[in-house]
Enzyme design. Structure first.
Site, PDB file in Angstrom:
ATOM      1  N   HIS A  40       1.289   1.872 -10.270  1.00 58.57           N
ATOM      2  CA  HIS A  40       0.341   2.372  -9.281  1.00 58.57           C
ATOM      3  C   HIS A  40      -1.016   1.768  -9.636  1.00 58.57           C
ATOM      4  O   HIS A  40      -1.495   1.955 -10.756  1.00 58.57           O
ATOM      5  CB  HIS A  40       0.203   3.893  -9.360  1.00 58.57           C
TER       6      HIS A  40
ATOM      7  N   ARG B 210       0.840  -1.195   0.000  1.00 60.22           N
ATOM      8  CA  ARG B 210       0.000   0.000   0.000  1.00 60.22           C
ATOM      9  C   ARG B 210       0.882   1.254   0.000  1.00 60.22           C
ATOM     10  O   ARG B 210       1.883   1.312   0.695  1.00 60.22           O
ATOM     11  CB  ARG B 210      -0.935   0.003   1.193  1.00 60.22           C
TER      12      ARG B 210
ATOM     13  N   HIS C   4       7.625   0.866 -11.208  1.00 66.90           N
ATOM     14  CA  HIS C   4       6.519   0.399 -10.394  1.00 66.90           C
ATOM     15  C   HIS C   4       5.195   0.828 -11.017  1.00 66.90           C
ATOM     16  O   HIS C   4       5.106   1.853 -11.664  1.00 66.90           O
ATOM     17  CB  HIS C   4       6.605   0.930  -8.961  1.00 66.90           C
TER      18      HIS C   4
END
Length: 114
Positions: A102, A29, A100
């Site tokens: 999201h 998270r 990464h």
């Protein structure tokens, strides 16, 4: 690379709310969520930006999206919809230089993003 925040999370040097892990991928998270569900999905292999990806990373890149879909289902946002974003370099909004995804959902997403 030694100051890579995400490698420190992978190595458990920094705590994170990890919700998925495999040999290749870790998901956790976001500490500054931009939506009710905001998860970062990262490869364990260090790749600085999208521009640094090579053909050998194609399978791993696909797995990042499969993990995003799996997490979206588990988080209950798959049916209504969600956004998956990968930023590249400063003007593209990349803040951590380790690629990464999201995963954002749980609210209506607008355009432009915000």
């Amino acid at each position: 690379m030694s100051d890579d925040l995400f490698l420190k999370i992978i190595n458990r040097e920094i705590p994170a709310d990890i919700i998925y892990e495999s040999d290749e991928i870790l998901a956790f998270r976001d500490i500054n969520p931009q939506a009710p569900v905001h998860v970062l999905i990262i490869p364990k292999e260090y790749i600085k930006t999208i521009n640094d990806m090579e053909s050998k990373h194609a399978e791993m890149a696909g797995k990042l999206f499969l993990v995003a879909a799996e997490i979206a289902r588990k988080e209950g946002i798959a049916e209504n919809g969600y956004r998956v974003v990968m930023n590249c370099n400063k003007a593209g909004g990349q803040a951590v230089y380790h690629i990464h995804l999201h995963l954002l959902g749980g609210r209506q997403m607008g355009w432009p993003p915000g």
